[in-house]
Design a protein around this motif. Structure first.
Motif, PDB file in Angstrom:
ATOM      1  N   PHE A  55     -47.412  57.284 -55.984  1.00  0.00           N
ATOM      2  CA  PHE A  55     -47.398  57.289 -57.439  1.00  0.00           C
ATOM      3  C   PHE A  55     -48.109  58.539 -57.923  1.00  0.00           C
ATOM      4  O   PHE A  55     -48.821  59.207 -57.175  1.00  0.00           O
ATOM      5  CB  PHE A  55     -48.049  56.029 -58.029  1.00  0.00           C
ATOM      6  CG  PHE A  55     -49.489  55.832 -57.666  1.00  0.00           C
ATOM      7  CD1 PHE A  55     -50.503  56.459 -58.372  1.00  0.00           C
ATOM      8  CD2 PHE A  55     -49.835  55.012 -56.613  1.00  0.00           C
ATOM      9  CE1 PHE A  55     -51.834  56.268 -58.037  1.00  0.00           C
ATOM     10  CE2 PHE A  55     -51.163  54.811 -56.271  1.00  0.00           C
ATOM     11  CZ  PHE A  55     -52.161  55.446 -56.981  1.00  0.00           C
ATOM     12  N   CYS A  56     -47.913  58.844 -59.198  1.00  0.00           N
ATOM     13  CA  CYS A  56     -48.607  59.947 -59.851  1.00  0.00           C
ATOM     14  C   CYS A  56     -49.605  59.351 -60.833  1.00  0.00           C
ATOM     15  O   CYS A  56     -49.380  58.270 -61.384  1.00  0.00           O
ATOM     16  CB  CYS A  56     -47.626  60.837 -60.592  1.00  0.00           C
ATOM     17  SG  CYS A  56     -46.424  61.620 -59.492  1.00  0.00           S
ATOM     18  N   LEU A  57     -50.716  60.041 -61.049  1.00  0.00           N
ATOM     19  CA  LEU A  57     -51.760  59.597 -61.964  1.00  0.00           C
ATOM     20  C   LEU A  57     -51.974  60.661 -63.028  1.00  0.00           C
ATOM     21  O   LEU A  57     -52.229  61.823 -62.711  1.00  0.00           O
ATOM     22  CB  LEU A  57     -53.070  59.349 -61.213  1.00  0.00           C
ATOM     23  CG  LEU A  57     -54.309  59.047 -62.052  1.00  0.00           C
ATOM     24  CD1 LEU A  57     -54.145  57.767 -62.867  1.00  0.00           C
ATOM     25  CD2 LEU A  57     -55.547  58.970 -61.177  1.00  0.00           C
ATOM     26  N   GLN A  58     -51.865  60.244 -64.283  1.00  0.00           N
ATOM     27  CA  GLN A  58     -52.137  61.122 -65.421  1.00  0.00           C
ATOM     28  C   GLN A  58     -53.373  60.580 -66.124  1.00  0.00           C
ATOM     29  O   GLN A  58     -53.418  59.418 -66.512  1.00  0.00           O
ATOM     30  CB  GLN A  58     -50.952  61.121 -66.383  1.00  0.00           C
ATOM     31  CG  GLN A  58     -51.175  61.907 -67.637  1.00  0.00           C
ATOM     32  CD  GLN A  58     -50.000  61.782 -68.598  1.00  0.00           C
ATOM     33  OE1 GLN A  58     -48.910  61.373 -68.230  1.00  0.00           O
ATOM     34  NE2 GLN A  58     -50.237  62.139 -69.838  1.00  0.00           N
ATOM     35  N   LEU A  59     -54.399  61.427 -66.261  1.00  0.00           N
ATOM     36  CA  LEU A  59     -55.658  61.036 -66.889  1.00  0.00           C
ATOM     37  C   LEU A  59     -55.775  61.675 -68.272  1.00  0.00           C
ATOM     38  O   LEU A  59     -55.175  62.724 -68.526  1.00  0.00           O
ATOM     39  CB  LEU A  59     -56.840  61.485 -66.032  1.00  0.00           C
ATOM     40  CG  LEU A  59     -56.992  60.802 -64.679  1.00  0.00           C
ATOM     41  CD1 LEU A  59     -58.021  61.525 -63.831  1.00  0.00           C
ATOM     42  CD2 LEU A  59     -57.371  59.342 -64.867  1.00  0.00           C
ATOM     43  N   PRO A  60     -56.582  61.087 -69.164  1.00  0.00           N
ATOM     44  CA  PRO A  60     -56.838  61.734 -70.459  1.00  0.00           C
ATOM     45  C   PRO A  60     -57.537  63.089 -70.271  1.00  0.00           C
ATOM     46  O   PRO A  60     -58.109  63.363 -69.215  1.00  0.00           O
ATOM     47  CB  PRO A  60     -57.756  60.745 -71.183  1.00  0.00           C
ATOM     48  CG  PRO A  60     -57.499  59.429 -70.527  1.00  0.00           C
ATOM     49  CD  PRO A  60     -57.194  59.759 -69.091  1.00  0.00           C
ATOM     50  N   ALA A  61     -57.515  63.898 -71.308  1.00  0.00           N
ATOM     51  CA  ALA A  61     -58.113  65.238 -71.268  1.00  0.00           C
ATOM     52  C   ALA A  61     -59.585  65.176 -70.886  1.00  0.00           C
ATOM     53  O   ALA A  61     -60.307  64.276 -71.300  1.00  0.00           O
ATOM     54  CB  ALA A  61     -57.952  65.917 -72.622  1.00  0.00           C
ATOM     55  N   GLY A  62     -60.022  66.135 -70.071  1.00  0.00           N
ATOM     56  CA  GLY A  62     -61.428  66.244 -69.695  1.00  0.00           C
ATOM     57  C   GLY A  62     -61.822  65.424 -68.483  1.00  0.00           C
ATOM     58  O   GLY A  62     -62.996  65.323 -68.161  1.00  0.00           O
ATOM     59  N   GLN A  85     -53.550  67.552 -56.297  1.00  0.00           N
ATOM     60  CA  GLN A  85     -53.293  67.836 -57.698  1.00  0.00           C
ATOM     61  C   GLN A  85     -52.008  68.635 -57.806  1.00  0.00           C
ATOM     62  O   GLN A  85     -51.779  69.584 -57.046  1.00  0.00           O
ATOM     63  CB  GLN A  85     -54.455  68.598 -58.324  1.00  0.00           C
ATOM     64  CG  GLN A  85     -54.330  68.716 -59.820  1.00  0.00           C
ATOM     65  CD  GLN A  85     -55.591  69.243 -60.474  1.00  0.00           C
ATOM     66  OE1 GLN A  85     -56.443  69.842 -59.829  1.00  0.00           O
ATOM     67  NE2 GLN A  85     -55.708  69.033 -61.767  1.00  0.00           N
ATOM     68  N   MET A  86     -51.164  68.250 -58.741  1.00  0.00           N
ATOM     69  CA  MET A  86     -49.882  68.925 -58.941  1.00  0.00           C
ATOM     70  C   MET A  86     -50.039  70.055 -59.955  1.00  0.00           C
ATOM     71  O   MET A  86     -51.077  70.179 -60.604  1.00  0.00           O
ATOM     72  CB  MET A  86     -48.836  67.908 -59.412  1.00  0.00           C
ATOM     73  CG  MET A  86     -48.631  66.763 -58.430  1.00  0.00           C
ATOM     74  SD  MET A  86     -47.363  65.581 -58.907  1.00  0.00           S
ATOM     75  CE  MET A  86     -47.976  64.937 -60.438  1.00  0.00           C
ATOM     76  N   ALA A  87     -49.018  70.871 -60.091  1.00  0.00           N
ATOM     77  CA  ALA A  87     -49.056  72.021 -60.992  1.00  0.00           C
ATOM     78  C   ALA A  87     -49.275  71.613 -62.448  1.00  0.00           C
ATOM     79  O   ALA A  87     -49.880  72.352 -63.217  1.00  0.00           O
ATOM     80  CB  ALA A  87     -47.771  72.824 -60.863  1.00  0.00           C
ATOM     81  N   TYR A  91     -52.068  63.993 -60.633  1.00  0.00           N
ATOM     82  CA  TYR A  91     -52.361  63.827 -59.210  1.00  0.00           C
ATOM     83  C   TYR A  91     -51.279  62.985 -58.544  1.00  0.00           C
ATOM     84  O   TYR A  91     -50.808  62.006 -59.108  1.00  0.00           O
ATOM     85  CB  TYR A  91     -53.725  63.152 -59.019  1.00  0.00           C
ATOM     86  CG  TYR A  91     -54.850  64.005 -59.531  1.00  0.00           C
ATOM     87  CD1 TYR A  91     -55.520  64.884 -58.686  1.00  0.00           C
ATOM     88  CD2 TYR A  91     -55.225  63.969 -60.869  1.00  0.00           C
ATOM     89  CE1 TYR A  91     -56.548  65.678 -59.156  1.00  0.00           C
ATOM     90  CE2 TYR A  91     -56.250  64.761 -61.349  1.00  0.00           C
ATOM     91  CZ  TYR A  91     -56.900  65.620 -60.497  1.00  0.00           C
ATOM     92  OH  TYR A  91     -57.907  66.413 -60.963  1.00  0.00           O
ATOM     93  N   LEU A  92     -50.912  63.379 -57.318  1.00  0.00           N
ATOM     94  CA  LEU A  92     -49.943  62.645 -56.516  1.00  0.00           C
ATOM     95  C   LEU A  92     -50.688  61.919 -55.408  1.00  0.00           C
ATOM     96  O   LEU A  92     -51.467  62.524 -54.672  1.00  0.00           O
ATOM     97  CB  LEU A  92     -48.915  63.601 -55.901  1.00  0.00           C
ATOM     98  CG  LEU A  92     -47.922  62.981 -54.917  1.00  0.00           C
ATOM     99  CD1 LEU A  92     -47.016  61.970 -55.612  1.00  0.00           C
ATOM    100  CD2 LEU A  92     -47.098  64.056 -54.235  1.00  0.00           C
ATOM    101  N   ASP A 123     -55.327  56.711 -72.988  1.00  0.00           N
ATOM    102  CA  ASP A 123     -54.616  55.948 -71.974  1.00  0.00           C
ATOM    103  C   ASP A 123     -54.391  56.805 -70.743  1.00  0.00           C
ATOM    104  O   ASP A 123     -54.084  57.990 -70.843  1.00  0.00           O
ATOM    105  CB  ASP A 123     -53.252  55.481 -72.496  1.00  0.00           C
ATOM    106  CG  ASP A 123     -53.365  54.301 -73.444  1.00  0.00           C
ATOM    107  OD1 ASP A 123     -54.427  53.657 -73.448  1.00  0.00           O
ATOM    108  OD2 ASP A 123     -52.399  54.033 -74.173  1.00  0.00           O
ATOM    109  N   ALA A 124     -54.559  56.194 -69.574  1.00  0.00           N
ATOM    110  CA  ALA A 124     -54.195  56.814 -68.309  1.00  0.00           C
ATOM    111  C   ALA A 124     -52.906  56.148 -67.846  1.00  0.00           C
ATOM    112  O   ALA A 124     -52.565  55.056 -68.296  1.00  0.00           O
ATOM    113  CB  ALA A 124     -55.309  56.635 -67.290  1.00  0.00           C
ATOM    114  N   LEU A 125     -52.200  56.785 -66.932  1.00  0.00           N
ATOM    115  CA  LEU A 125     -50.883  56.289 -66.542  1.00  0.00           C
ATOM    116  C   LEU A 125     -50.638  56.506 -65.059  1.00  0.00           C
ATOM    117  O   LEU A 125     -50.823  57.612 -64.554  1.00  0.00           O
ATOM    118  CB  LEU A 125     -49.806  57.019 -67.357  1.00  0.00           C
ATOM    119  CG  LEU A 125     -48.358  56.656 -67.114  1.00  0.00           C
ATOM    120  CD1 LEU A 125     -48.070  55.214 -67.549  1.00  0.00           C
ATOM    121  CD2 LEU A 125     -47.436  57.616 -67.856  1.00  0.00           C
ATOM    122  N   LEU A 126     -50.240  55.429 -64.360  1.00  0.00           N
ATOM    123  CA  LEU A 126     -49.672  55.542 -63.014  1.00  0.00           C
ATOM    124  C   LEU A 126     -48.165  55.548 -63.226  1.00  0.00           C
ATOM    125  O   LEU A 126     -47.622  54.594 -63.773  1.00  0.00           O
ATOM    126  CB  LEU A 126     -50.046  54.354 -62.134  1.00  0.00           C
ATOM    127  CG  LEU A 126     -51.511  54.098 -61.830  1.00  0.00           C
ATOM    128  CD1 LEU A 126     -51.650  52.912 -60.886  1.00  0.00           C
ATOM    129  CD2 LEU A 126     -52.165  55.288 -61.216  1.00  0.00           C
TER     130      LEU A 126
END
Length: 196
Positions: A55-62, A85-87, A91-92, A123-126
């Motif tokens: 899965f990929c993880l997207q976190l809030p800014a900072g 960490q992806m471009a 994160y993968l 919000d963070a996202l998987l």
């Protein structure tokens, strides 16, 4: 032709039902102070013989992941975890077992997250969650959204204004100090410039 359509619709329904009843990833909402580190715990239920997961993880800014300290949990004790960490800054995560050991219900992994002093709540996202079985059949699962609340670390607690001396010293960002440092300090609730 109508029988073919019915068969096709039944096949689509069965496929959708198998995705709905497939494994579920869970991450609880977290609350943390800016400038600190916290740990996200990702859990899994009904892994349905899955031996690999990504899965990929997207976190809030900072916020950022401390990649070197990510660890597998009890449900994946025979698995290897790779994190990068992806471009795009996300994160993968890839979790796999070379001997095709299935995942179990429970804690899948722990992810240390560094909360920067400039981090904001959000919000963070998987997302792009995929799992694979030993026969190489893969499933796509639902995205998982969870809240990350960031409280202000700059808040100064237990200071008094007026003639009462507390003896407490803080930096401007609210970090407590044992002794005054060069620059602007908050001593007994007043801003004091210290020149050394």
């Amino acid at each position: 032709m109508k029988e073919l359509r019915k068969t096709f619709l039944l096949l689509v329904f069965v496929t959708m039902a198998s995705c709905i009843t497939a494994q579920t990833l869970m991450v609880p909402a977290i609350e943390v102070k800016a400038g600190q580190q916290t740990t996200l715990t990702v859990s899994i239920s009904q892994p349905t013989e899955a031996t690999a997961l990504q899965f990929c993880l997207q976190l809030p800014a900072g916020m950022s992941v401390n990649e070197s300290e990510c660890a597998v949990g009890t449900s994946a004790k025979n698995h290897t975890l790779n994190v990068r960490q992806m471009a795009n800054g996300n994160y993968l995560f890839v979790l796999y077992s070379l001997d095709l050991q299935p995942l179990a219900d429970g804690a899948l992994m722990s992810i240390p997250v560094v909360i920067g002093s400039d981090a904001v709540s959000g919000d963070a996202l998987l997302y792009t969650v995929r799992s694979a079985k030993p026969d190489a059949i893969s499933n796509t699962c639902n995205d998982v959204r969870f809240a990350v609340g960031v409280t202000d670390a700059a808040a100064i607690e237990h200071t008094t204004m007026g003639g009462k001396q507390t003896g407490k010293i803080f930096k401007l960002n609210g970090q407590p100090l044992a002794l005054p440092e060069k620059g602007v300090n908050i001593i007994d609730g007043r801003k004091i410039i210290v020149v050394k």
